[in-house]
Scaffold this motif. Structure first.
Motif, PDB file in Angstrom:
ATOM      1  N   PHE A   1       0.883  -1.217  -0.186  1.00 62.20           N
ATOM      2  CA  PHE A   1      -0.240   0.156   0.101  1.00 62.20           C
ATOM      3  C   PHE A   1       0.971   1.256  -0.054  1.00 62.20           C
ATOM      4  O   PHE A   1       0.500   2.098  -0.770  1.00 62.20           O
ATOM      5  CB  PHE A   1      -1.120   0.047   1.162  1.00 62.20           C
ATOM      6  CG  PHE A   1      -1.946   1.055   1.099  1.00 62.20           C
ATOM      7  CD1 PHE A   1      -3.241   0.986   0.711  1.00 62.20           C
ATOM      8  CD2 PHE A   1      -1.501   2.388   1.944  1.00 62.20           C
ATOM      9  CE1 PHE A   1      -3.939   2.251   0.428  1.00 62.20           C
ATOM     10  CE2 PHE A   1      -2.389   3.521   1.891  1.00 62.20           C
ATOM     11  CZ  PHE A   1      -3.722   3.322   1.403  1.00 62.20           C
ATOM     12  N   GLY A   2       1.952   1.319   1.025  1.00 62.21           N
ATOM     13  CA  GLY A   2       2.777   2.538   1.030  1.00 62.21           C
ATOM     14  C   GLY A   2       3.398   2.606  -0.240  1.00 62.21           C
ATOM     15  O   GLY A   2       3.744   3.979  -0.739  1.00 62.21           O
TER      16      GLY A   2
ATOM     17  N   SER B   1       2.536   5.861  -3.952  1.00 60.83           N
ATOM     18  CA  SER B   1       3.364   6.369  -4.779  1.00 60.83           C
ATOM     19  C   SER B   1       2.471   6.708  -6.003  1.00 60.83           C
ATOM     20  O   SER B   1       2.814   8.123  -6.486  1.00 60.83           O
ATOM     21  CB  SER B   1       4.169   5.107  -5.402  1.00 60.83           C
ATOM     22  OG  SER B   1       4.985   5.553  -6.633  1.00 60.83           O
ATOM     23  N   VAL B   2       1.401   6.363  -6.521  1.00 62.96           N
ATOM     24  CA  VAL B   2       0.619   6.779  -7.366  1.00 62.96           C
ATOM     25  C   VAL B   2      -0.032   8.145  -6.983  1.00 62.96           C
ATOM     26  O   VAL B   2      -0.101   9.216  -7.700  1.00 62.96           O
ATOM     27  CB  VAL B   2      -0.537   6.028  -7.598  1.00 62.96           C
ATOM     28  CG1 VAL B   2      -1.811   6.517  -8.456  1.00 62.96           C
ATOM     29  CG2 VAL B   2       0.053   4.570  -8.460  1.00 62.96           C
ATOM     30  N   VAL B   3      -0.323   8.127  -5.572  1.00 68.19           N
ATOM     31  CA  VAL B   3      -1.006   9.390  -4.994  1.00 68.19           C
ATOM     32  C   VAL B   3      -0.109  10.440  -5.081  1.00 68.19           C
ATOM     33  O   VAL B   3      -0.214  11.628  -5.499  1.00 68.19           O
ATOM     34  CB  VAL B   3      -1.590   9.138  -3.553  1.00 68.19           C
ATOM     35  CG1 VAL B   3      -2.028  10.450  -3.141  1.00 68.19           C
ATOM     36  CG2 VAL B   3      -2.778   8.318  -3.777  1.00 68.19           C
TER      37      VAL B   3
ATOM     38  N   CYS C   1      -1.133  14.819  -0.281  1.00 67.29           N
ATOM     39  CA  CYS C   1      -2.418  14.001  -0.319  1.00 67.29           C
ATOM     40  C   CYS C   1      -1.742  12.672   0.073  1.00 67.29           C
ATOM     41  O   CYS C   1      -2.569  11.864   0.807  1.00 67.29           O
ATOM     42  CB  CYS C   1      -2.837  13.921  -1.766  1.00 67.29           C
ATOM     43  SG  CYS C   1      -3.909  15.597  -2.322  1.00 67.29           S
ATOM     44  N   ALA C   2      -0.495  12.273  -0.447  1.00 68.25           N
ATOM     45  CA  ALA C   2      -0.016  10.970   0.096  1.00 68.25           C
ATOM     46  C   ALA C   2       0.035  10.833   1.748  1.00 68.25           C
ATOM     47  O   ALA C   2      -0.336  10.105   2.299  1.00 68.25           O
ATOM     48  CB  ALA C   2       1.401  10.965  -0.554  1.00 68.25           C
ATOM     49  N   ALA C   3       0.788  12.037   2.258  1.00 69.81           N
ATOM     50  CA  ALA C   3       0.895  12.069   3.720  1.00 69.81           C
ATOM     51  C   ALA C   3      -0.395  11.981   4.294  1.00 69.81           C
ATOM     52  O   ALA C   3      -0.585  11.203   5.496  1.00 69.81           O
ATOM     53  CB  ALA C   3       1.522  13.328   3.953  1.00 69.81           C
TER      54      ALA C   3
ATOM     55  N   GLY D   1       6.702   3.600 -11.664  1.00 73.91           N
ATOM     56  CA  GLY D   1       6.346   2.227 -12.245  1.00 73.91           C
ATOM     57  C   GLY D   1       6.918   1.242 -11.362  1.00 73.91           C
ATOM     58  O   GLY D   1       6.526   0.082 -11.192  1.00 73.91           O
ATOM     59  N   LEU D   2       8.296   1.448 -10.764  1.00 68.99           N
ATOM     60  CA  LEU D   2       8.924   0.454  -9.806  1.00 68.99           C
ATOM     61  C   LEU D   2       8.154   0.451  -8.406  1.00 68.99           C
ATOM     62  O   LEU D   2       7.891  -0.647  -8.164  1.00 68.99           O
ATOM     63  CB  LEU D   2      10.412   1.016  -9.552  1.00 68.99           C
ATOM     64  CG  LEU D   2      11.320   0.075  -8.757  1.00 68.99           C
ATOM     65  CD1 LEU D   2      11.366  -1.224  -9.198  1.00 68.99           C
ATOM     66  CD2 LEU D   2      12.652   0.885  -8.252  1.00 68.99           C
ATOM     67  N   SER D   3       7.650   1.302  -7.981  1.00 71.68           N
ATOM     68  CA  SER D   3       7.030   1.374  -6.868  1.00 71.68           C
ATOM     69  C   SER D   3       5.673   0.312  -7.047  1.00 71.68           C
ATOM     70  O   SER D   3       5.159  -0.313  -6.096  1.00 71.68           O
ATOM     71  CB  SER D   3       6.803   2.514  -6.129  1.00 71.68           C
ATOM     72  OG  SER D   3       7.645   3.130  -5.829  1.00 71.68           O
ATOM     73  N   VAL D   4       5.002   0.806  -8.065  1.00 71.20           N
ATOM     74  CA  VAL D   4       3.538  -0.015  -8.366  1.00 71.20           C
ATOM     75  C   VAL D   4       3.993  -1.401  -8.486  1.00 71.20           C
ATOM     76  O   VAL D   4       2.939  -2.373  -8.214  1.00 71.20           O
ATOM     77  CB  VAL D   4       3.116   0.539  -9.546  1.00 71.20           C
ATOM     78  CG1 VAL D   4       1.806   0.085  -9.932  1.00 71.20           C
ATOM     79  CG2 VAL D   4       2.659   2.196  -9.340  1.00 71.20           C
TER      80      VAL D   4
END
Length: 444
Positions: A176-177, A182-184, A192-194, A289-292
């Motif tokens: 999720f993180g 990452s997308v957010v 928004c991510a925080a 892309g890597l995080s997703v």
């Protein structure tokens, strides 16, 4: 006139069913092992994967990113100090150690919320590192409380499955993180991510508040003078606890096994940090892309394998599974890094990344029950927390070392070295089976 039957016992409100408490419900224990580690995984995935890839995408040097990761992970090194304090003052009407757990989760949520004061993480990297430092400090107290509570409540025959749910929860939280946040982060901005991370932490903190350890526990830490006097008589002093932890950890058997396990975790961290950074810097991968990829379908496959691995660990034995995993990881690293010329192939590198993600969780579901068995009474919770602190130190050191060593060598050479080290560790364990003979010890 008294009306018969109005005060019959059957007319009274029944107490909370025992099956709805951790002490009596295996299902609730497994669920708690899962979601408590989701809470730890979300900030880890956000900081170590999503933010690290985001910074690499924007040209931040690998050594600077490594220093940020090390600062964020530094409080986990001192986790061994929390264990004795948590155990020394563990008694509460809320349930043993639960007051520590709820307090630490609330403070971690507030630290996460303070990320909203950072407007540009790339140019405010020092401030970002300090915020994650304090968040990690509170999260490490939460982790110490959860570890001690789990080792106290979960029967030995269920520890393989419990550790599988712990690692599985951490994987889901990390996914999720790293993927969702990452997308957010890339599309809606850092604030928004925080905010989303903080909302998740708050929701799970409320869940912790309402889960009871035993049927008679209170939701609030109300005073109970009788139990307080009793607990003070039963609870050993801090000096006794630290002596017990030292005796348990520095016995030749415990020390020998743990040094090997720590070396393996260090190699895990060195390789994956170097490989992930290289994919962005050298092979044109985007940070998003890597995080997703790390946090989506690869993690779902990994979660299924890990949960099955927990059952397998309880069934076939922790020693056998751990040795098989170590050998498989060593062979994979040597083969994958020897074929580094194919890293330009997106399919090849993607498959390698997904396969590698099985290494740490599968090793952990076999290693952690062995570490639990090495813990001594009455400080088993504190000793296990100290083990986790040192494993976290290995991860932090691996991240820091890989960031600097990449200036001197290539990721595939680091991977080959890690493969040889893990293979050597496997050989040592093969020749010293006595390291696994770890029945419960008692220290006075």
């Amino acid at each position: 006139m008294e009306v018969h039957g109005l005060h019959h016992p059957c007319m009274r409100r029944p107490p909370l069913p025992a099956r709805l408490t951790l002490s009596e419900s295996p299902g609730l224990r497994y669920f708690s092992c899962f979601y408590l580690y989701v809470m730890q995984g979300v900030p880890a995935g956000f900081s170590l994967s999503a933010l690290a890839s985001y910074l690499a995408d924007r040209g931040v040097d690998s050594a600077v990113i490594g220093s940020f990761i090390a600062l964020a992970g530094l409080p986990w090194i001192f986790q061994f100090a929390w264990g004795p304090l948590i155990d020394r003052f563990q008694y509460s009407r809320m349930g043993h150690r639960k007051h520590w757990l709820v307090l630490a989760q609330l403070l971690a949520f507030m630290a996460s919320l303070s990320l909203l004061f950072i407007t540009d993480p790339t140019n405010q990297l020092s401030r970002l590192g300090v915020v994650f430092f304090f968040h990690s400090m509170f999260a490490s107290v939460q982790d110490g409380s959860a570890d001690a509570m789990i080792i106290d409540i979960v029967p030995a025959a269920q520890r393989g499955r419990a550790n599988a749910f712990m690692r599985g929860g951490f994987l889901v939280g990390t996914a999720f993180g790293s993927a969702v946040l990452s997308v957010v982060l890339h599309r809606s901005g850092f604030a928004c991510a925080a905010a989303l991370q903080s909302a998740v932490l708050l929701l799970l903190t409320v869940l912790t508040f309402f889960i009871k350890l035993k049927p008679g526990d209170s939701l609030l830490p109300v005073a109970d003078p009788h139990n307080s006097r009793l607990s003070r008589k039963q609870q050993p002093s801090l000096r006794t606890m630290f002596r017990g932890i030292a005796a348990g950890m520095f016995s030749p058997r415990s020390l020998g096994y743990f040094l090997i396990a720590a070396l393996v975790y260090f190699c895990f961290s060195v390789f994956i940090r170097a490989y992930s950074f290289s994919l962005v810097r050298d092979y044109g991968w985007s940070g998003e892309g890597l995080s997703v990829l790390q946090g989506t379908w690869g993690t779902l496959l990994m979660l299924v394998v890990v949960l099955y691995g927990g059952r397998l660990s309880d069934r076939v034995g922790h020693r056998r599974l751990q040795q098989q995993v170590m050998l498989a990881v060593a062979v994979f690293l040597l083969a994958f890094c020897a074929l580094h010329v194919y890293w330009t192939n997106r399919t090849f590198t993607t498959a390698g990344l997904i396969i590698w993600n099985f290494a740490d969780p599968m090793f952990s579901v076999a290693c952690f029950p062995v570490l639990m068995a090495l813990c001594v009474r009455p400080v088993e919770g504190s000793q296990f927390t100290a083990y986790m602190a040192l494993i976290n130190l290995c991860d932090v050191l691996g991240s820091y070392v890989s960031g600097w060593v990449l200036h001197l060598t290539s990721p595939h050479q680091l991977g080959l070295l890690c493969g040889f080290v893990i293979l050597l560790a496997w050989i040592i364990l093969q020749r010293n089976p006595s390291l696994y003979k770890s029945g419960p010890l008692v220290t006075e």
